[in-house]
Design a protein around this motif. Sequence first.
Motif, short mmCIF file in Angstrom:
data_model
loop_
_atom_site.label_atom_id
_atom_site.label_comp_id
_atom_site.label_asym_id
_atom_site.label_seq_id
_atom_site.Cartn_x
_atom_site.Cartn_y
_atom_site.Cartn_z
N ASP A 24 0.81 -1.23 0.00
CA ASP A 24 0.00 0.00 0.00
C ASP A 24 0.84 1.27 0.00
O ASP A 24 0.33 2.35 0.27
CB ASP A 24 -0.95 -0.01 1.19
CG ASP A 24 -0.19 -0.03 2.52
OD1 ASP A 24 0.97 -0.47 2.52
OD2 ASP A 24 -0.75 0.39 3.54
N THR A 33 5.61 -0.56 10.53
CA THR A 33 4.35 -0.44 9.79
C THR A 33 3.26 0.21 10.65
O THR A 33 2.55 1.09 10.19
CB THR A 33 3.85 -1.82 9.32
OG1 THR A 33 3.88 -2.72 10.43
CG2 THR A 33 4.72 -2.36 8.22
N GLN A 36 4.12 3.85 11.30
CA GLN A 36 4.07 4.60 10.05
C GLN A 36 2.64 4.95 9.67
O GLN A 36 2.34 6.09 9.30
CB GLN A 36 4.72 3.80 8.92
CG GLN A 36 4.89 4.64 7.65
CD GLN A 36 5.36 3.80 6.47
OE1 GLN A 36 5.49 2.60 6.58
NE2 GLN A 36 5.60 4.43 5.36
N SER A 37 1.74 3.97 9.80
CA SER A 37 0.36 4.26 9.45
C SER A 37 -0.28 5.22 10.45
O SER A 37 -1.10 6.06 10.08
CB SER A 37 -0.46 2.97 9.33
OG SER A 37 -0.32 2.21 10.50
N ARG A 40 1.04 8.58 9.46
CA ARG A 40 0.42 9.03 8.22
C ARG A 40 -1.00 9.51 8.49
O ARG A 40 -1.46 10.50 7.94
CB ARG A 40 0.41 7.89 7.20
CG ARG A 40 0.19 8.37 5.78
CD ARG A 40 0.64 7.36 4.75
NE ARG A 40 0.17 6.00 5.06
CZ ARG A 40 0.60 4.91 4.45
NH1 ARG A 40 1.52 5.01 3.52
NH2 ARG A 40 0.13 3.74 4.75
N ALA A 41 -1.66 8.79 9.38
CA ALA A 41 -3.02 9.19 9.75
C ALA A 41 -3.02 10.54 10.45
O ALA A 41 -3.95 11.33 10.31
CB ALA A 41 -3.65 8.13 10.64
#
Length: 101
Positions: A24, A33, A36-37, A40-41
């Motif tokens: 993704d 991961t 990171q998400s 990013r959020a």
Amino acid sequence: MRLVFECVECGGHYLPPEGMVYPDGPASPVWCTGCQSAKRAAGVREDPLLARVALAAARAALARRAAEAAEPAARHDVRPSRPPLSRRARSGPGGVRSKLG
Ligand SMILES: [Zn+2]
């Protein structure tokens, strides 16, 4: 050989894909991961300098592991510890030798 990174956020070690790309999106060299998400959020982007440092550190660790793997297994009694070079420069009687005579 894949690079192992240490997440600067949670301190956990993680192993991104070899191409540094997840299904993704691009993998981060500074965050795992999960972090990171989360980042990013939250709209936070990775520090490019930090990313470069993390990448260099991961490459150095990989090279070290590769070198250790290439060593013959019989040398397991050799201790990897060695004193830092700066200790020698600071301690000791500097200049005593030259004052004699
Ligand atoms: Zn993390």
